[in-house]
Design a protein around this motif. Sequence first.
Motif, PDB file in Angstrom:
ATOM      1  N   ILE A 132       0.855  -1.188   0.000  1.00 50.34           N
ATOM      2  CA  ILE A 132       0.000   0.000   0.000  1.00 50.34           C
ATOM      3  C   ILE A 132       0.892   1.240   0.000  1.00 50.34           C
ATOM      4  O   ILE A 132       1.771   1.357   0.850  1.00 50.34           O
ATOM      5  CB  ILE A 132      -0.914   0.035   1.232  1.00 50.34           C
ATOM      6  N   THR A 154      -3.817   7.196   9.300  1.00 45.47           N
ATOM      7  CA  THR A 154      -4.522   5.926   9.180  1.00 45.47           C
ATOM      8  C   THR A 154      -5.427   5.699  10.385  1.00 45.47           C
ATOM      9  O   THR A 154      -5.023   5.899  11.531  1.00 45.47           O
ATOM     10  CB  THR A 154      -3.523   4.768   9.059  1.00 45.47           C
ATOM     11  N   ILE A 164      -6.639  -1.628   5.879  1.00 44.23           N
ATOM     12  CA  ILE A 164      -7.281  -2.049   4.637  1.00 44.23           C
ATOM     13  C   ILE A 164      -6.959  -3.526   4.435  1.00 44.23           C
ATOM     14  O   ILE A 164      -5.788  -3.916   4.443  1.00 44.23           O
ATOM     15  CB  ILE A 164      -6.758  -1.232   3.442  1.00 44.23           C
ATOM     16  N   PHE A 176      -6.488  -2.034  -4.842  1.00 45.61           N
ATOM     17  CA  PHE A 176      -7.521  -1.002  -4.766  1.00 45.61           C
ATOM     18  C   PHE A 176      -6.971   0.343  -5.235  1.00 45.61           C
ATOM     19  O   PHE A 176      -5.762   0.595  -5.204  1.00 45.61           O
ATOM     20  CB  PHE A 176      -8.049  -0.861  -3.327  1.00 45.61           C
ATOM     21  N   ASP A 199     -18.301   0.896  -2.832  1.00 47.06           N
ATOM     22  CA  ASP A 199     -17.188   0.382  -3.618  1.00 47.06           C
ATOM     23  C   ASP A 199     -17.711  -0.412  -4.810  1.00 47.06           C
ATOM     24  O   ASP A 199     -18.763  -1.064  -4.731  1.00 47.06           O
ATOM     25  CB  ASP A 199     -16.300  -0.522  -2.759  1.00 47.06           C
ATOM     26  N   PHE A 228     -12.509   2.218  -4.378  1.00 47.06           N
ATOM     27  CA  PHE A 228     -13.038   2.734  -3.114  1.00 47.06           C
ATOM     28  C   PHE A 228     -13.750   4.062  -3.358  1.00 47.06           C
ATOM     29  O   PHE A 228     -13.243   4.908  -4.102  1.00 47.06           O
ATOM     30  CB  PHE A 228     -11.917   2.960  -2.110  1.00 47.06           C
ATOM     31  N   HIS A 256     -13.781   6.871   2.049  1.00 46.47           N
ATOM     32  CA  HIS A 256     -12.783   6.008   2.689  1.00 46.47           C
ATOM     33  C   HIS A 256     -11.516   6.788   3.056  1.00 46.47           C
ATOM     34  O   HIS A 256     -10.802   6.411   3.987  1.00 46.47           O
ATOM     35  CB  HIS A 256     -12.414   4.843   1.774  1.00 46.47           C
ATOM     36  N   TYR A 296     -10.837   4.530   6.097  1.00 45.70           N
ATOM     37  CA  TYR A 296      -9.610   3.819   6.443  1.00 45.70           C
ATOM     38  C   TYR A 296      -8.537   4.804   6.906  1.00 45.70           C
ATOM     39  O   TYR A 296      -7.665   4.456   7.693  1.00 45.70           O
ATOM     40  CB  TYR A 296      -9.082   3.041   5.245  1.00 45.70           C
TER      41      TYR A 296
END
Length: 271
Positions: A105, A113, A117, A122, A187, A196, A200, A226
Amino acid sequence: MEPTSLILCAIESAARAYPDRPVIFFMNGLSDIITEEDEKNIRKNFPSLSSFNNVYFLPLRFEDLFTDTPLLSWYLQANPAQEPYWIHVLSDACRFSLLWTYGGIYMDTDIITIQPILIDHFVVAQTKIEFSSGVFGLSPQHALAWMFMENFVQNYQGKIWGHQGPGVVTRVLNKTCAHTKINLNQDVKCGSLSFFYPDHFYPIPYQDWERYFKEWDDFPTFNTSYGLHLWNFMNTAQKTMVPGRNTLVEHLYKNYCPSVFDAEVKKQKEN
């Protein structure tokens, strides 16, 4: 070599959300790390993060990173003096190459954060017609990362803000996922890739970025998020988290990067 408290908060919050995964911060100012002693010496620069065994600091070597990718020829020919957004387009190039090389990521360092996730592939919609390049996830050597790098070079226009970041992701996905449309409330999928919806990461849009630095009577829960992107590029006045102001950003520091928050409180008292 002196990251802001927001950068340190971004790292700490990620380390707390992903305790079983390495959180790696690449820094252009670092010398090579060869021995364990080198690593220990680097960690001394960041005492608020010293208790997190999953945080690593690595040197960012542009030419090495871009080798064997479409970005190397662009990088070698670029003239930074003629680039109005050089640091930004260089950062865009790095994130695409890093995800190609390592997978995982990618997150900008102005993202706090909130929760992990659990999806490997994504991208995040920023608006109903545009994707973000501030956070996305792919496995190593994923075809999309290569397409991002190719599009970066083939359509390079560094003088246009966002053209090499969100513009790259949007152009590629508009072509490869032409039949999958962004949904602003849920989503959607394009094969194994999740789109997403904006909440998010962007429940507060960039136009309202100052809300993070204002007092709130009741703090939102951000249950569907997230992480939170604080739109640091908009923050030309360089507003920061100040302990005791009851701002939203202070609330976030207390909950998601308490070690950095405590360090800022201590610094305030010393001053």
